[in-house]
Design a protein around this motif. Structure first.
Motif, PDB file in Angstrom:
ATOM      1  N   VAL A  97       0.526  -1.270   0.209  1.00 57.11           N
ATOM      2  CA  VAL A  97       0.442   0.006  -0.552  1.00 57.11           C
ATOM      3  C   VAL A  97       0.704   1.229  -0.053  1.00 57.11           C
ATOM      4  CG1 VAL A  97      -2.129   1.396   1.543  1.00 57.11           C
ATOM      5  CG2 VAL A  97      -1.882  -1.504   0.943  1.00 57.11           C
ATOM      6  N   TYR A  98       2.001   1.093   0.588  1.00 53.09           N
ATOM      7  CA  TYR A  98       2.589   2.359   1.062  1.00 53.09           C
ATOM      8  C   TYR A  98       3.586   2.151  -0.553  1.00 53.09           C
ATOM      9  CZ  TYR A  98       7.193   4.412   1.727  1.00 53.09           C
ATOM     10  OH  TYR A  98       8.328   6.006   1.832  1.00 53.09           O
ATOM     11  N   PHE A 104       0.657   6.534  -6.895  1.00 56.23           N
ATOM     12  CA  PHE A 104      -0.302   7.168  -7.453  1.00 56.23           C
ATOM     13  C   PHE A 104      -0.646   8.776  -6.691  1.00 56.23           C
ATOM     14  CE2 PHE A 104      -1.167   1.995  -8.101  1.00 56.23           C
ATOM     15  CZ  PHE A 104      -1.463   2.577  -9.735  1.00 56.23           C
ATOM     16  N   ASP A 105       1.263   8.695  -6.062  1.00 57.08           N
ATOM     17  CA  ASP A 105       0.337  10.193  -5.872  1.00 57.08           C
ATOM     18  C   ASP A 105      -0.758  10.051  -4.620  1.00 57.08           C
ATOM     19  OD1 ASP A 105       2.745  11.619  -6.608  1.00 57.08           O
ATOM     20  OD2 ASP A 105       1.671  11.599  -8.155  1.00 57.08           O
ATOM     21  N   ALA A 106      -1.136   9.338  -4.065  1.00 60.98           N
ATOM     22  CA  ALA A 106      -2.253   9.924  -2.398  1.00 60.98           C
ATOM     23  C   ALA A 106      -1.686  10.113  -1.761  1.00 60.98           C
ATOM     24  CB  ALA A 106      -2.066   8.514  -1.871  1.00 60.98           C
ATOM     25  N   THR A 113       1.223   7.014   6.887  1.00 55.46           N
ATOM     26  CA  THR A 113       0.755   6.602   7.355  1.00 55.46           C
ATOM     27  C   THR A 113       1.229   4.970   7.135  1.00 55.46           C
ATOM     28  OG1 THR A 113      -0.663   7.937   8.320  1.00 55.46           O
ATOM     29  CG2 THR A 113      -1.009   5.487   9.082  1.00 55.46           C
ATOM     30  N   PHE A 114       1.290   4.391   6.135  1.00 53.58           N
ATOM     31  CA  PHE A 114       1.273   3.411   6.388  1.00 53.58           C
ATOM     32  C   PHE A 114       2.828   2.452   5.723  1.00 53.58           C
ATOM     33  CE2 PHE A 114      -3.142   2.353   4.771  1.00 53.58           C
ATOM     34  CZ  PHE A 114      -3.357   1.279   4.927  1.00 53.58           C
ATOM     35  N   GLY A 115       3.681   4.035   5.276  1.00 55.59           N
ATOM     36  CA  GLY A 115       5.171   4.009   5.204  1.00 55.59           C
ATOM     37  C   GLY A 115       5.883   3.724   7.093  1.00 55.59           C
TER      38      GLY A 115
END
Lengths: 312, 231
Positions: A97-98, A104-106, A113-115
């Motif tokens: 997800v990270y 996708f430039d989230a 957070t995911f990182g």
């Protein structure tokens, strides 16, 4: 202990992979040296993930009955081996997800957070790998908190050298990456030196007297009761000559810590550039592999007390 | 219930009959086969649940050979069970026997690393870990006469150096033997709390080996006469 090459490859490769992705996250958050581009971050992340996956796959090669390997997830509550597997698998979706949110430039809160979660899970997984060995009361060379500390430090040292190589190829300002590598490699070297110092003295360990309960007189083995080897002598009988072990410790420090350190200086002075960084990575990983081999070779299991050892 | 063995180091003659009987019973038991590798070859090896070592205690002339049978101690705090990642190793709540579920084991050897007594051996042919079952497929077998509901090693021991029973019952034969003879566990400092207990060698009167003192004139004549008389 018999050094199993699949386990050595697994711990070195997955340690470097987990180290790389955690430090990649730090480099991403603080835009170290100008910051990697989107593609570069994702390529770095995928290299880390493939190191981890290759490691996990190779670790199943030392199983005698791999068809039951999936069951290794079931005893999370008591077994560090089980925990390692569960954490490694929980890490995967977080890391993916990270990387996807980078690609996708989230929004940055999602990406960070995911990182962060992936980096924490990576840390916990390498800690669990170390605890697999450190929780065994039967092997005094392993039953110390220095073992998970060494696993973490060496994994992160290899990861930081890989990240430096990436920074050199991406033509970033390498100074923060050199500083990070220098710090982590020297911490790893110091921890390893403490470990080697620590295991030199036996401390309070079982002896042939407590192993046989015959504590009022000298005891020696007359006959081990088997004509050739057994599973026990194959698995636990491995012994390394003291002189060879000392020589290999010099190799660990010269190749695993000194040579990468020297290469950091070269990269800093703009000599060599990519070649020096590549040599640093190769030397760091070879050093870690020799260290891991020695970690197994020097471990003496107490069952050797029933095969002639006076103390373990 | 806490089932286990008492092994009398004073009586054991080191004949390996218990190991042979164990192999004979268990090769066809629930965890069988116990594979042999090159049984008639140059490097014979194989899986055994019970191994007998021979130690020497003290030095000449006070030395004594101690024959030392060892199998699974069925520990109260069995680390081999807690480290097992698959749940194949388990300790039975009802009688404390530690077993390996052969259908769940993945052969990672981790439990054998956790065992200080060398009780667990990997079978190369099945790829699973095997160990003493305390003849669980025998001690509860109602088809056998009551006196034969004991582990094979105990039944076969010609010196009666092995006893089987419930350590939780203070009046059982094993509990009494441990109490009266000062039984001890192996490597208690590791805190595995092994169930199997060993009885120490008894203290015996020392047989004098010095030259006997001269017995005077009467003794000399006797010895002289003895030399003359041809038997």
């Amino acid at each position: 202990m018999h050094p199993a090459f699949s386990v050595i490859f697994f711990t070195v490769a997955s340690g470097a992979g987990f180290g790389l992705i955690s430090l990649l996250f730090i480099a991403d958050v603080f835009k170290l040296g100008g910051g990697f581009s989107r593609e570069q971050l994702v390529i770095g992340g995928l290299i880390a993930l493939s190191l981890i996956v290759f490691g996990l796959v190779s670790s199943t090669f030392h199983l005698a009955n791999p068809k039951n390997a999936w069951r290794a997830m079931t005893r999370f509550r008591t077994s560090w081996l089980s925990r390692e597997g569960v954490f490694a698998i929980a890490f995967m979706p977080l890391a993916l997800v990270y990387l996807a949110s980078i690609w996708f430039d989230a929004p940055s809160w999602l990406r960070e957070t995911f990182g962060f979660l992936a980096a924490v899970l990576a840390w916990i997984t390498v800690f669990s790998t170390g605890m697999i060995y450190a929780c065994l009361k039967t092997i005094r060379q392993w039953n110390t908190p220095l073992v998970p500390a060494n696993y973490l430090a060496l994994g992160y040292a290899s990861g930081s050298l890989l990240l430096l190589l990436g920074a050199v190829y991406a033509r970033l300002d390498t100074t923060p990456y050199i500083a990070m590598s220098a710090l982590i490699v020297s911490i790893a070297a110091v921890l390893k030196a403490i470990y080697y110092f620590w295991i030199r003295s036996p401390g309070l360990t079982p002896t042939i007297n407590t192993a046989t309960g015959l504590t009022r007189a000298k005891v020696k083995l007359l006959d081990a009761g088997h004509t050739h080897g057994t599973f026990l002598t194959e698995e636990f009988g491995f012994q390394i000559a003291r002189r060879k072990a000392s020589l290999l410790k010099i190799v660990v420090f010269a190749v695993g810590f000194m040579l990468p350190g020297l290469m950091l200086v070269w990269v800093f002075n703009q000599n060599g550039g990519p070649t020096a960084a590549l040599v640093a990575v190769a030397a760091g990983i070879v050093g870690a592999a020799v260290e891991r081999w020695l970690f197994f070779a020097e471990a003496r299991h107490v069952v050797n007390l029933y095969h002639g050892a006076q103390r373990c | 219930m806490r089932l286990g063995l008492v092994i009398d180091l004073d009586v054991c003659v080191g004949c390996h009959a218990c190991a042979i009987a164990c192999k004979e019973w268990n090769a066809s038991g629930t965890t069988g086969p116990l594979s042999d590798y090159q049984p008639y070859g140059a490097e014979p090896s194989g899986v055994w649940f019970n191994r007998i070592r021979h130690f020497e205690m003290d030095e000449y002339p006070h030395n004594k050979t101690i024959n030392f049978p060892m199998s699974c101690m069925h520990c109260e705090d069995a680390d081999c069970v807690t480290v097992c990642p698959t749940g194949a190793s388990y300790k039975r709540a009802e009688d404390g026997i530690v077993l390996v579920d052969q259908d769940k084991c993945m052969g990672c050897n981790y439990c054998s690393w956790a065992c200080p007594y060398g009780a667990r051996e990997l079978d190369r042919s099945s790829g699973t870990m095997k160990k003493c079952t305390l003849c669980v497929d025998r001690i509860y077998d109602l088809a056998l006469p009551v006196e034969e509901r004991q582990p094979s090693c105990v039944l076969t021991c010609p010196a009666h150096a092995r006893m089987f029973g419930d350590f939780d019952d203070p009046d059982s034969a094993v509990s009494r033997a441990v109490r009266e003879r000062g039984g001890f566990p192996l490597m208690p400092e590791l805190n595995y709390n092994p169930t199997n207990t060993y009885l120490p060698p008894r203290r015996k009167p020392v047989i004098p080996i010095d030259a006997r003192p001269k017995g005077g004139l009467k003794e000399s004549i006797k010895q002289f006469a003895n030399k003359l008389v041809r038997r």
